[in-house]
Design an enzyme around this catalytic site. Structure first.
Site, PDB file in Angstrom:
ATOM      1  N   ASN A   1      17.089  22.088  56.778  1.00 34.41           N
ATOM      2  CA  ASN A   1      17.637  23.440  56.729  1.00 34.41           C
ATOM      3  C   ASN A   1      17.084  24.288  55.593  1.00 34.41           C
ATOM      4  O   ASN A   1      17.305  25.491  55.570  1.00 34.41           O
ATOM      5  CB  ASN A   1      19.165  23.397  56.640  1.00 34.41           C
ATOM      6  CG  ASN A   1      19.781  22.819  57.894  1.00 34.41           C
ATOM      7  OD1 ASN A   1      19.103  22.538  58.878  1.00 34.41           O
ATOM      8  ND2 ASN A   1      21.084  22.622  57.862  1.00 34.41           N
TER       9      ASN A   1
ATOM     10  N   TYR B   1      16.851   8.829  57.766  1.00 37.39           N
ATOM     11  CA  TYR B   1      16.466   9.826  58.766  1.00 37.39           C
ATOM     12  C   TYR B   1      15.120   9.535  59.425  1.00 37.39           C
ATOM     13  O   TYR B   1      14.742  10.213  60.375  1.00 37.39           O
ATOM     14  CB  TYR B   1      16.401  11.217  58.131  1.00 37.39           C
ATOM     15  CG  TYR B   1      17.723  11.696  57.603  1.00 37.39           C
ATOM     16  CD1 TYR B   1      18.741  12.067  58.470  1.00 37.39           C
ATOM     17  CD2 TYR B   1      17.959  11.765  56.238  1.00 37.39           C
ATOM     18  CE1 TYR B   1      19.964  12.507  57.989  1.00 37.39           C
ATOM     19  CE2 TYR B   1      19.179  12.205  55.747  1.00 37.39           C
ATOM     20  CZ  TYR B   1      20.172  12.575  56.625  1.00 37.39           C
ATOM     21  OH  TYR B   1      21.383  12.999  56.155  1.00 37.39           O
TER      22      TYR B   1
ATOM     23  N   TYR C   1      15.546  18.930  52.688  1.00 40.37           N
ATOM     24  CA  TYR C   1      16.200  18.762  53.979  1.00 40.37           C
ATOM     25  C   TYR C   1      15.740  19.855  54.943  1.00 40.37           C
ATOM     26  O   TYR C   1      15.289  20.925  54.538  1.00 40.37           O
ATOM     27  CB  TYR C   1      17.724  18.773  53.817  1.00 40.37           C
ATOM     28  CG  TYR C   1      18.209  17.473  53.226  1.00 40.37           C
ATOM     29  CD1 TYR C   1      18.425  16.369  54.032  1.00 40.37           C
ATOM     30  CD2 TYR C   1      18.391  17.344  51.857  1.00 40.37           C
ATOM     31  CE1 TYR C   1      18.828  15.160  53.498  1.00 40.37           C
ATOM     32  CE2 TYR C   1      18.795  16.135  51.311  1.00 40.37           C
ATOM     33  CZ  TYR C   1      19.004  15.041  52.135  1.00 40.37           C
ATOM     34  OH  TYR C   1      19.388  13.847  51.601  1.00 40.37           O
TER      35      TYR C   1
ATOM     36  N   ASN D   1      17.775  25.577  62.369  1.00 44.51           N
ATOM     37  CA  ASN D   1      17.939  26.086  61.012  1.00 44.51           C
ATOM     38  C   ASN D   1      16.686  25.949  60.153  1.00 44.51           C
ATOM     39  O   ASN D   1      16.454  26.759  59.257  1.00 44.51           O
ATOM     40  CB  ASN D   1      19.133  25.418  60.330  1.00 44.51           C
ATOM     41  CG  ASN D   1      20.439  25.870  60.945  1.00 44.51           C
ATOM     42  OD1 ASN D   1      20.575  27.020  61.363  1.00 44.51           O
ATOM     43  ND2 ASN D   1      21.401  24.977  61.022  1.00 44.51           N
TER      44      ASN D   1
ATOM     45  N   ASP E   1      11.150  19.437  66.225  1.00 44.84           N
ATOM     46  CA  ASP E   1      11.901  18.975  67.396  1.00 44.84           C
ATOM     47  C   ASP E   1      12.484  20.186  68.121  1.00 44.84           C
ATOM     48  O   ASP E   1      12.772  21.210  67.505  1.00 44.84           O
ATOM     49  CB  ASP E   1      13.022  18.028  66.959  1.00 44.84           C
ATOM     50  CG  ASP E   1      14.006  18.689  65.996  1.00 44.84           C
ATOM     51  OD1 ASP E   1      13.572  19.166  64.932  1.00 44.84           O
ATOM     52  OD2 ASP E   1      15.210  18.742  66.304  1.00 44.84           O
TER      53      ASP E   1
ATOM     54  N   HIS F   1      15.311  14.458  64.707  1.00 46.53           N
ATOM     55  CA  HIS F   1      15.019  15.607  63.850  1.00 46.53           C
ATOM     56  C   HIS F   1      13.736  15.401  63.044  1.00 46.53           C
ATOM     57  O   HIS F   1      13.170  16.357  62.539  1.00 46.53           O
ATOM     58  CB  HIS F   1      16.198  15.832  62.907  1.00 46.53           C
ATOM     59  CG  HIS F   1      16.654  17.248  62.772  1.00 46.53           C
ATOM     60  ND1 HIS F   1      16.340  18.259  63.649  1.00 46.53           N
ATOM     61  CD2 HIS F   1      17.445  17.823  61.823  1.00 46.53           C
ATOM     62  CE1 HIS F   1      16.908  19.389  63.255  1.00 46.53           C
ATOM     63  NE2 HIS F   1      17.581  19.160  62.154  1.00 46.53           N
TER      64      HIS F   1
END
Length: 185
Positions: free
Chosen positions: A63, A10, A61, A109, A88, A15
């Site tokens: 969320n 990632y 993560y 989220n 973001d 993100h």
């Protein structure tokens, strides 16, 4: 608090631009983020405008960013309204940076979870524009894709601008920072 997802897969995705900004802020203060197991974050304490500032990144993560954000704020006795979250934003064109206090999550989220964990939406957000997905691409898929080749050329400038925005909020206050960055575009 710079938002993103953990892991090398990632690192260069849209993100994770919040984490990129956190890394830049730490580097500007001659620091680097290190693991804080108590708060489930990576943090560095740096000086901004003559004050000690804790820069953090959740080790969770996106969320579920709320728990680490709230834990770090409590650990350092930072009131929710003094928390700055860098994230973001699909609704802002790539390359633009906007700043606001409070508001809704806009479908983000990570922000939903932070608002729930802090018990208020009244924290400052440095919103880093990543633009809208092309065509009918799903927004969730878009944010997890790496930046395009053209965007990667501009990305260092965007990260610098967002780090400048955080520093401006801390040094000059929210309204002065908004005037400076919102007039850019």
């Amino acid at each position: 608090m710079g938002l993103g997802n953990p892991g090398p897969e990632y690192e260069q995705t849209r993100h994770n631009v919040g984490q990129m900004v956190a890394d830049e802020l730490a580097a500007r203060g001659s620091g680097s983020l290190s693991v804080n197991k108590r708060t489930h974050t990576r943090t560095a304490t740096v000086r901004v405008a003559g004050e000690a500032v804790v820069v953090g990144v959740p080790m969770s993560y996106m969320n579920v960013s709320g728990g680490p954000t709230s834990s770090l704020a409590k650990y350092h006795s930072v009131a929710p309204e003094d928390v700055i979250v860098v994230h973001d934003d699909l609704d802002i064109p790539f390359g633009a940076v906007k700043i606001k206090r409070g508001g809704g999550s806009g479908g983000h989220n990570g922000l939903k979870d932070i608002t729930k964990a802090l018990g208020t939406p009244d924290y400052v957000r440095v919103r880093v524009g990543i633009g809208r997905p092309p065509g009918r691409m799903d927004a969730a898929a878009f944010v997890l894709k790496p930046f395009s080749a053209a965007e990667r050329k501009e990305l260092p400038f965007l990260v610098d601008d967002a780090a400048d925005a955080v520093e401006a909020v801390l040094a000059d206050g929210l309204e002065a920072a908004q005037l400076r960055f919102h007039s850019k575009g």
